[in-house]
Design an enzyme around this catalytic site. Sequence first.
Site, PDB file in Angstrom:
ATOM      1  N   HIS A  94       0.857  -1.194   0.000  1.00  0.00           N
ATOM      2  CA  HIS A  94       0.000   0.000   0.000  1.00  0.00           C
ATOM      3  C   HIS A  94       0.893   1.245   0.000  1.00  0.00           C
ATOM      4  O   HIS A  94       1.950   1.256   0.630  1.00  0.00           O
ATOM      5  CB  HIS A  94      -0.929  -0.009   1.221  1.00  0.00           C
ATOM      6  CG  HIS A  94      -1.989   1.028   1.109  1.00  0.00           C
ATOM      7  ND1 HIS A  94      -1.744   2.351   1.378  1.00  0.00           N
ATOM      8  CD2 HIS A  94      -3.284   0.946   0.716  1.00  0.00           C
ATOM      9  CE1 HIS A  94      -2.858   3.039   1.157  1.00  0.00           C
ATOM     10  NE2 HIS A  94      -3.808   2.206   0.751  1.00  0.00           N
ATOM     11  N   GLU A 164      -4.066   2.191  -7.329  1.00  0.00           N
ATOM     12  CA  GLU A 164      -4.428   3.303  -6.441  1.00  0.00           C
ATOM     13  C   GLU A 164      -3.512   4.490  -6.717  1.00  0.00           C
ATOM     14  O   GLU A 164      -2.418   4.581  -6.131  1.00  0.00           O
ATOM     15  CB  GLU A 164      -4.252   2.882  -4.975  1.00  0.00           C
ATOM     16  CG  GLU A 164      -5.115   1.725  -4.562  1.00  0.00           C
ATOM     17  CD  GLU A 164      -5.394   1.754  -3.057  1.00  0.00           C
ATOM     18  OE1 GLU A 164      -6.568   1.809  -2.703  1.00  0.00           O
ATOM     19  OE2 GLU A 164      -4.441   1.759  -2.265  1.00  0.00           O
TER      20      GLU A 164
HETATM   21  P1  PGA Z   1      -9.554   6.189   0.180  1.00  0.00           P
HETATM   22  O1  PGA Z   1      -8.341   5.145   0.447  1.00  0.00           O
HETATM   23  O2  PGA Z   1     -10.724   5.367  -0.292  1.00  0.00           O
HETATM   24  O3  PGA Z   1      -9.792   6.837   1.509  1.00  0.00           O
HETATM   25  O4  PGA Z   1      -9.076   7.138  -0.858  1.00  0.00           O
HETATM   26  C1  PGA Z   1      -8.079   4.098  -0.428  1.00  0.00           C
HETATM   27  C2  PGA Z   1      -6.857   3.349   0.024  1.00  0.00           C
HETATM   28  O5  PGA Z   1      -5.876   3.997   0.446  1.00  0.00           O
HETATM   29  O6  PGA Z   1      -6.835   2.106  -0.010  1.00  0.00           O
END
Ligand code: PGA
Length: 256
Positions: A94, A164
Amino acid sequence: MSKYLVIANWKMNPSTKKEASSLAHEIEQRIGGFYNTKIVIVPPFPFFDAVKSSIKKAALGAGNIFWEEKGPYTGEVSPLQIRDMGAEYVILGHSERREHLGETDEVINKKMQASLKAGLSAILCVGEREREGNDIPPIVGDQLAEGLRAVKKQFLKNVIIAYEPVWAISTNKGARPDTPDSAFRANLFIRKIITGLYGRKAANEVRVLYGGSVRRENILSFLTEGNMQGALVGGASLDPREFVEIAAIASRAEKK
Ligand code: PGA
């Protein structure tokens, strides 16, 4: 296999076991009949037991693991230990771990191998910090190739990719959601890299999720126009009503 995967990434929230149980309970109670959408809850380790005992339809996942099975690694948690606690999924790489803990692609790859060996489904997070223009930056390809280094093709069915873009994660300064069109391009880009590594068939079968400010208002367009196979939801997953609504929209979504 469910059509969509919707993951609640609680990150380092909430603060107490009581709150964690009640969040999990509220989610579990509302997700009946979501036949084509699988829900995974990723709580902090100390709340694993409490969450596990509150869920039946939803599955349990971890936000991290160490790469060894056991041994002298103070403060770490192994894939075998989380399996034993009932977890089936683990999030790897992540962007918050890459940033705050200095996790490198090499470390993430070790964790990937250990997770797959332990029989977990590994969710590999990739995404650029900044974006200029429309093109998906090469770093996304590097994160994929490095994260999957030496992972054998037969294990790919247990790998999920979460795209992401860091600039779209809700808690980051100036965050702005990505567009479905850009998510679509990211999806193509990811499949192209995986085709290069494992061939077209394998690439078509890999599940790609979208993460970054996913809300009830935008989930449908990421799944349909963006062609994503689910979502990794951060902030909105701490509101059980909104999270379940996101999952409900997914379960009713039809591809264009
Ligand atoms: P968010 O986070 O939905 O708050 O943007 C997503 C993540 O970091 O997995």
